[in-house]
Write an enzyme that holds these catalytic residues in place. Structure first.
Site, PDB file in Angstrom:
ATOM      1  N   SER A  27       0.861  -1.195   0.000  1.00 20.48           N
ATOM      2  CA  SER A  27       0.000   0.000   0.000  1.00 20.48           C
ATOM      3  C   SER A  27       0.889   1.233   0.000  1.00 20.48           C
ATOM      4  CB  SER A  27      -0.846   0.000   1.272  1.00 20.48           C
ATOM      5  OG  SER A  27      -1.498   1.239   1.445  1.00 20.48           O
ATOM      6  N   TYR A  70      -2.498  -1.028  10.335  1.00 21.57           N
ATOM      7  CA  TYR A  70      -2.399  -1.241   8.884  1.00 21.57           C
ATOM      8  C   TYR A  70      -1.055  -0.733   8.370  1.00 21.57           C
ATOM      9  CZ  TYR A  70      -3.960  -1.074   3.962  1.00 21.57           C
ATOM     10  OH  TYR A  70      -4.093  -1.251   2.602  1.00 21.57           O
TER      11      TYR A  70
END
Ligand SMILES: NC(=O)c1ccc[n+]([C@@H]2O[C@H](COP(=O)([O-])OP(=O)(O)OC[C@H]3O[C@@H](n4cnc5c(N)ncnc54)[C@H](O)[C@@H]3O)[C@@H](O)[C@H]2O)c1
Length: 270
Positions: free
Chosen positions: A138, A151
């Site tokens: 990401s 995350y």
């Protein structure tokens, strides 16, 4: 990358980027092993493919499940050639609000899922002297994002793992290759994704968190089409690129962060 009549394993293939990858790789002539939690969405992915596919229900946070995926792949297609470590979860919470169960859940899927994939498939790829290990990280694997500590942590770790893996493969003269995708907002179910019972919230979430989550859901809803992201990955693999950047602002922001770090060491400017 040679794709014709080769076999790709895609985790998290029941939706979003995983479904996009499955469709793009199937169109490129690959057999597909569709891996995920639940059969109905995987069936939907399977029915949208033009080529051969099998479904293997598995929880990537469980090593035995991932071994089962490899066994089923060999049984169905004789070999695997591409592993797409894509399954992921992304709950929003301020660091102060993140429960220990959430930390464990996010790291078990986003990080341990990738570790399990590498651990199980790398020996197979090395033995057949062919294979590619890919991971969906990401933009949150390259710079800090508020309200996403668990995350963020998992994705930084995945980027580190993939960079280390690639260097180890090149240093040992291996024919196996690897790559990592660092996408920005993509139109998927990520923000609204399910969570296991153990990670369900018992602590109150601040109004600010609810507002940020709503904003993030809107950004994701207006994000890039997952199949466009998947096409960028396939193109990058064909060009033998290690980094896949589907969103132009991501490498630009990472570069800006590196410049800020070396100039002023003030991360708050980002
Ligand atoms: N959507 C975005 O804006 C965005 C941005 C950057 C990175 N990503 C990454 O893309 C990847 C795919 O997510 P997405 O955005 O397509 O979301 P998504 O929720 O649509 O897809 C994630 C898939 O992973 C599956 N999954 C979750 N936990 C699992 C487990 N333990 N075992 C097996 N499967 C599991 C889910 O069932 C789902 O099908 C994730 O790694 C995510 O972090 C997404």
């Amino acid at each position: 990358m040679d794709t014709i009549e080769k076999t790709a394993v895609v985790t998290g293939a029941g939706s979003g980027i995983g479904r996009g990858l499955a469709r793009v790789l199937s169109n490129a002539g690959m057999n597909l092993v569709l891996v995920g939690h639940h059969e109905p969405p995987l069936e939907e992915t399977a029915s949208s493919l033009i080529g051969n596919s099998i479904i293997v229900e598995a929880d990537v946070s469980n090593l035995e499940d991932v071994q089962h995926v490899a066994d089923e792949t060999i049984r169905a297609f004789g070999a695997a050639h591409l592993l797409c470590n894509n399954a992921g979860v992304g709950p929003f919470a301020a660091t102060q609000e993140t429960t220990i169960e959430e930390w464990e859940w996010v790291l078990s899927v986003n990080l341990w899922g990738v570790i399990h994939g590498v651990h199980v498939f790398l020996p197979l790829f090395e033995a057949q002297k062919e294979g590619h290990i890919y991971a969906t990280a990401s933009e949150a694997g390259l710079y800090g994002v508020p309200f996403l500590a668990a995350y963020n942590t998992s994705k930084f770790a995945v980027v580190g793992l993939m960079q280390s893996l690639e260097r180890d493969l090149r240093a040992s003269g291996s024919s196996v290759t690897s790559s990592v995708l660092c996408p920005g907002a993509t139109r998927t179910h990520l923000v609204e994704g399910e969570r296991p019972v153990a990670a369900r919230r018992e602590v109150a979430v601040a109004e600010k968190t609810k507002a940020i989550k709503k904003e993030a859901a809107e950004v994701v809803a207006n994000g890039m089409d997952p199949e466009t992201v998947a096409e960028c990955v396939l193109e990058g693999m064909r060009k033998k690129q290690f980094w896949h950047f589907s969103h132009d602002h991501v490498p630009q922001t990472a570069l800006k962060q590196a410049q800020i770090m070396s100039a002023s060491r003030e991360l708050s400017q980002l």
